[in-house]
Every structure is written in C-alpha cells, then in structure tokens.
Write a protein that holds these residues in place. Structure first.
Motif, PDB file in Angstrom:
ATOM      1  N   MET A  23     -15.201  14.145  -1.274  1.00 13.86           N
ATOM      2  CA  MET A  23     -16.550  14.721  -1.382  1.00 13.86           C
ATOM      3  C   MET A  23     -17.024  15.271  -0.041  1.00 13.86           C
ATOM      4  O   MET A  23     -17.604  16.362   0.026  1.00 13.86           O
ATOM      5  CB  MET A  23     -17.531  13.658  -1.883  1.00 13.86           C
ATOM      6  N   ALA A  54     -20.330  17.683  -5.703  1.00 11.55           N
ATOM      7  CA  ALA A  54     -20.171  18.118  -4.314  1.00 11.55           C
ATOM      8  C   ALA A  54     -19.854  19.603  -4.212  1.00 11.55           C
ATOM      9  O   ALA A  54     -20.330  20.289  -3.303  1.00 11.55           O
ATOM     10  CB  ALA A  54     -19.064  17.302  -3.643  1.00 11.55           C
ATOM     11  N   ALA A 208     -23.767  13.622  -2.318  1.00 13.04           N
ATOM     12  CA  ALA A 208     -22.888  14.732  -1.974  1.00 13.04           C
ATOM     13  C   ALA A 208     -23.462  15.547  -0.814  1.00 13.04           C
ATOM     14  O   ALA A 208     -22.727  15.948   0.103  1.00 13.04           O
ATOM     15  CB  ALA A 208     -22.669  15.623  -3.195  1.00 13.04           C
TER      16      ALA A 208
END
Length: 239
Positions: A23, A54, A208
């Motif tokens: 991520m 993400a 994210a």
C-alpha cells in the motif's frame, strides 16, 4: 517486445508486513505521477480491497495454481498500465507453495512466471545483524528468483533501521529501500479469521493516504521504480 515495469513484494513469512508495504509503495509511486496497478498472488479477497483503496483502480488476482501460464500472463498484460508500474503483493513467505518440494502457488513461482524482480519484506522487530543472514539465505535459495531489494517493517526507529540497512548491504550487496515503523495507527484491523475487509473498514482510505504520505519520508521510491523498470520484457504467451 512487451515492456511492463513490475515488481513483486514478497515476505520472509506471513505477517511480515507486505500488505502495508505494498500500500505504501502504491501511494508513493502514484505520488510521483506514475500509475500504479496492484496485483495480488493467489485468490485472496481481502488484501486486494486495501490495494484498490490505495491505487484508486481495481486490484487483480494472479494465481499460478488456478491459471495456466498463458492465461496468467495474458491477464497481467491486459491489466498492466501503459507507462505505469505494476506492484504485485505475494502470499505467505516467498517460497511457501503447495508443498515442501513443490513451488506451485508460491510467490517465487509467480515471480518466475512473470520474470519479475522481487523486493523482500522483513519484520525487523528485535533483529540486528542477523537480518543480513536472513536476506542472504532468501537471495541465494533459488538463483532463478531475483531478490533485488529489501524493505523492513515493524522497526523501532531510524537508528534501528540504519543498523539493519548497514548489515544487509555490507554482507549481501542488496539495497535496503526503506522501512515502516512499529505504530498502532498504521496497523490493519483484524477480526477472527483475518483482516477486516476494506469495504467495511471506514478508515481504509485514510490509512492508504497516510501510508502514501509516509512513503516519501521512509521509502526510496526512486530505487523501487528503478528495480521495476529493470524487469526484462514480459515472457511471450499465446493469447
């Protein structure tokens, strides 16, 4: 010649932190203005949800046991972004597959099928110079699996990271590309049988974004991109 910049994010073991690292790298690459396409080894449903959050684009699954080689390569080729980079999260430990002598389904098997370089994620908690021995073992276990970089997770601070970086680079020559600190606010929430899915985790997108911001401070994104772009042409396949 089909150039598809790509890198496999492998773990030394399950729980090494490769999901968070994936991520963070997706966020860091996207922050450089480069499209980052996430992939996940195996039929996992949960990790791809976080990768999608993400990247802002659907994560695709690649499974060397369920998909014949040509189909896997075709799926990858069709999903890889033009001018972008594919970030492929592995499963379990790098060499963990169908059996003690059977690599099918493993991250290493997928990396070899895609002819992709590998970045190894290592949980560095309570570890020092021994990290060099661990990385040396993983990099030398299978000459066809190209371990080109290392990222540490669960690190107590910059001093700890620099110790690990010096040990690994001095003893193996493999570059250490970054680290994630041991922080509760960047941990993925868990429930019985695994992680809470991103679809029902209201903090998934915020996590994210946090990891993406951290990437510029704690990851060598330029080094990761260089490794991804060093990948050879994608192996040929019959569509």
């Amino acid at each position: 010649m089909c150039l598809r910049p790509r890198v496999v994010i492998a773990g030394a073991n399950s729980g090494s932190g490769k999901n968070l690292v994936t991520m963070e790298l997706i966020g860091g690459i996207s922050g450089r203005g480069t499209a980052a396409q996430p992939f996940k080894a195996g039929p996992d449903l949960i990790d791809p949800g976080y990768h999608t959050a993400a990247a802002g684009r659907p994560c695709r699954n690649l499974d060397t046991m369920l998909l014949p080689g040509d189909r896997l390569l075709e799926l990858f080729d069709r999903s890889a972004p033009e001018g972008g980079v594919s970030v492929i999260e592995g499963v379990m430990g790098l060499f963990d597959g169908a059996g003690a002598r059977d690599e099918r389904g493993s991250t290493a098997h997928l990396a070899k099928t895609l002819a992709s370089p590998v970045i190894l994620t290592v949980n560095g908690k309570a570890m020092g110079r021994s990290a060099a021995a661990l990385v040396a073992g993983f990099s030398g276990f299978d000459p066809e699996t190209q371990v080109k970089g290392v990222i540490f997770n669960n690190i107590s601070g910059e001093r700890h990271y620099l110790l690990l970086k010096e040990a690994v680079e001095d003893h193996t020559g493999i570059p250490v590309l970054g680290w994630l600190p041991a922080r509760d606010d960047i941990a993925l929430p868990e429930r019985r049988m695994g992680l809470v899915p991103a679809a029902i985790n209201p903090q998934a997108r915020a996590l994210a974004e946090t990891l993406g911001r951290m990437a510029e401070e704690s990851m060598d994104i330029g080094g990761v991109l260089s490794i991804a772009r060093s990948a050879p042409p994608l192996p040929s396949f019959l569509p």
